[in-house]
Design a protein around this motif. Structure first.
Motif, PDB file in Angstrom:
ATOM      1  N   UNK A 272       4.151  -2.983  15.160  1.00 36.55           N
ATOM      2  CA  UNK A 272       4.512  -3.121  13.754  1.00 36.55           C
ATOM      3  C   UNK A 272       3.269  -3.501  12.983  1.00 36.55           C
ATOM      4  N   UNK A 273       3.315  -3.340  11.685  1.00 29.43           N
ATOM      5  CA  UNK A 273       2.252  -3.763  10.774  1.00 29.43           C
ATOM      6  C   UNK A 273       2.920  -4.462   9.600  1.00 29.43           C
ATOM      7  N   UNK A 274       2.132  -5.213   8.849  1.00 28.03           N
ATOM      8  CA  UNK A 274       2.672  -5.961   7.715  1.00 28.03           C
ATOM      9  C   UNK A 274       1.846  -5.720   6.469  1.00 28.03           C
ATOM     10  N   UNK A 275       2.518  -5.582   5.339  1.00 25.77           N
ATOM     11  CA  UNK A 275       1.882  -5.580   4.033  1.00 25.77           C
ATOM     12  C   UNK A 275       2.349  -6.838   3.320  1.00 25.77           C
ATOM     13  N   UNK A 276       1.428  -7.705   2.956  1.00 27.65           N
ATOM     14  CA  UNK A 276       1.761  -8.997   2.351  1.00 27.65           C
ATOM     15  C   UNK A 276       1.193  -9.047   0.941  1.00 27.65           C
ATOM     16  N   UNK A 277       2.046  -9.390  -0.015  1.00 27.96           N
ATOM     17  CA  UNK A 277       1.633  -9.390  -1.413  1.00 27.96           C
ATOM     18  C   UNK A 277       2.027 -10.701  -2.085  1.00 27.96           C
ATOM     19  N   UNK A 278       1.130 -11.200  -2.944  1.00 26.68           N
ATOM     20  CA  UNK A 278       1.380 -12.376  -3.755  1.00 26.68           C
ATOM     21  C   UNK A 278       1.177 -11.982  -5.206  1.00 26.68           C
ATOM     22  N   UNK A 279       2.047 -12.431  -6.060  1.00 22.42           N
ATOM     23  CA  UNK A 279       1.896 -12.085  -7.463  1.00 22.42           C
ATOM     24  C   UNK A 279       2.862 -12.840  -8.348  1.00 22.42           C
ATOM     25  N   UNK A 280       2.996 -12.346  -9.566  1.00 24.87           N
ATOM     26  CA  UNK A 280       3.931 -12.879 -10.559  1.00 24.87           C
ATOM     27  C   UNK A 280       4.783 -11.728 -11.053  1.00 24.87           C
ATOM     28  N   UNK A 281       6.038 -12.009 -11.305  1.00 23.89           N
ATOM     29  CA  UNK A 281       6.927 -11.001 -11.865  1.00 23.89           C
ATOM     30  C   UNK A 281       7.647 -11.606 -13.065  1.00 23.89           C
ATOM     31  N   UNK A 282       7.646 -10.849 -14.151  1.00 23.65           N
ATOM     32  CA  UNK A 282       8.336 -11.268 -15.368  1.00 23.65           C
ATOM     33  C   UNK A 282       9.373 -10.213 -15.708  1.00 23.65           C
ATOM     34  N   UNK A 283      10.607 -10.656 -15.837  1.00 25.16           N
ATOM     35  CA  UNK A 283      11.686  -9.752 -16.182  1.00 25.16           C
ATOM     36  C   UNK A 283      12.404 -10.206 -17.435  1.00 25.16           C
ATOM     37  N   UNK A 284      12.845  -9.224 -18.204  1.00 24.61           N
ATOM     38  CA  UNK A 284      13.689  -9.495 -19.363  1.00 24.61           C
ATOM     39  C   UNK A 284      15.049  -8.889 -19.035  1.00 24.61           C
ATOM     40  N   UNK A 285      16.082  -9.732 -18.978  1.00 24.69           N
ATOM     41  CA  UNK A 285      17.415  -9.246 -18.631  1.00 24.69           C
ATOM     42  C   UNK A 285      17.986  -8.419 -19.766  1.00 24.69           C
TER      43      UNK A 285
ATOM     44  N   UNK B 180       7.597  -0.522  10.724  1.00 23.41           N
ATOM     45  CA  UNK B 180       7.878  -0.312  12.145  1.00 23.41           C
ATOM     46  C   UNK B 180       6.844   0.625  12.766  1.00 23.41           C
ATOM     47  N   UNK B 181       7.013   0.921  14.041  1.00 19.91           N
ATOM     48  CA  UNK B 181       6.034   1.757  14.736  1.00 19.91           C
ATOM     49  C   UNK B 181       5.945   3.174  14.172  1.00 19.91           C
ATOM     50  N   UNK B 182       6.942   3.591  13.383  1.00 18.87           N
ATOM     51  CA  UNK B 182       6.898   4.900  12.729  1.00 18.87           C
ATOM     52  C   UNK B 182       6.283   4.820  11.337  1.00 18.87           C
ATOM     53  N   UNK B 183       5.833   3.633  10.938  1.00 18.51           N
ATOM     54  CA  UNK B 183       5.217   3.464   9.630  1.00 18.51           C
ATOM     55  C   UNK B 183       6.204   3.347   8.484  1.00 18.51           C
ATOM     56  N   UNK B 184       7.465   3.034   8.803  1.00 21.73           N
ATOM     57  CA  UNK B 184       8.508   2.894   7.785  1.00 21.73           C
ATOM     58  C   UNK B 184       8.819   1.418   7.554  1.00 21.73           C
ATOM     59  N   UNK B 185       9.151   1.076   6.317  1.00 23.72           N
ATOM     60  CA  UNK B 185       9.528  -0.308   5.983  1.00 23.72           C
ATOM     61  C   UNK B 185      10.907  -0.579   6.583  1.00 23.72           C
TER      62      UNK B 185
END
Length: 166
Positions: free
Chosen positions: A118-131, A148-153
């Motif tokens: 498996x591999x991991x993509x790790x992200x840090x950020x900010x999200x702003x939403x207006x409902x 996963x081993x097939x490269x799928x999330x």
């Protein structure tokens, strides 16, 4: 860096920090060895594309990167386990509660754990939403995306916190 360490004979020996083995075992079992290497940029780009699709409300563009079965642990304590189509439906319903959404990225890294398919993509950020009712909220967010081993999330773990007011 130099560390002084006693041998069993009580004679001190000079060693570098990289030569020092753990003094005692870790107090908890570790599921991953800690032996990670930096992964390819591809997984980082996929995660960023998916964040952008959420921002732009174009989630259908990302359907093919998910495995047949997807699991997600959301920051609010809820979770999802099911097939890709149902997962995409849940994400679209969540996005429809916002009239606008904007993400900013603090950092992203791809990691490859030693001995795992498996591999991991790790992200840090900010999200702003207006409902759709006009309420604006911003969160600091960390997401860890497992490929996963097939490269799928196949798994996403999400954490969030409310930023401190200035």
């Amino acid at each position: 860096q130099t560390i002084m360490r006693n041998k069993p004979s009580s004679a001190a020996v000079k060693v570098t920090a990289t030569d020092v083995p753990p003094v005692h075992p870790f107090p908890y079992p570790i599921q991953y060895s800690g032996d990670f290497s930096i992964g390819g940029i591809m997984h980082a780009m996929i995660v960023l594309d998916l964040w952008k699709y959420f921002d732009d409300n174009t989630l259908d563009k990302g359907t093919t990167v998910f495995a047949e079965q997807v699991r997600m642990d959301f920051a609010d304590g809820t979770n999802f386990t099911g097939n890709r189509d149902d997962f995409m439906s849940v994400m679209k319903q969540q996005r429809q509660t916002f009239s606008s959404f904007k993400s900013t990225i603090d950092a992203i890294v791809s990691l490859q754990p030693a001995g795992k398919k498996e591999s991991w993509g790790n992200v840090w950020g900010h999200q702003t939403g207006v409902t759709t009712t006009g309420v604006t909220s911003t969160v600091m967010i960390n997401e860890n995306w497992m490929f996963d081993e097939d490269g799928k999330v196949s798994y996403i773990r999400q954490f969030s916190a409310v930023p401190q007011k200035s």
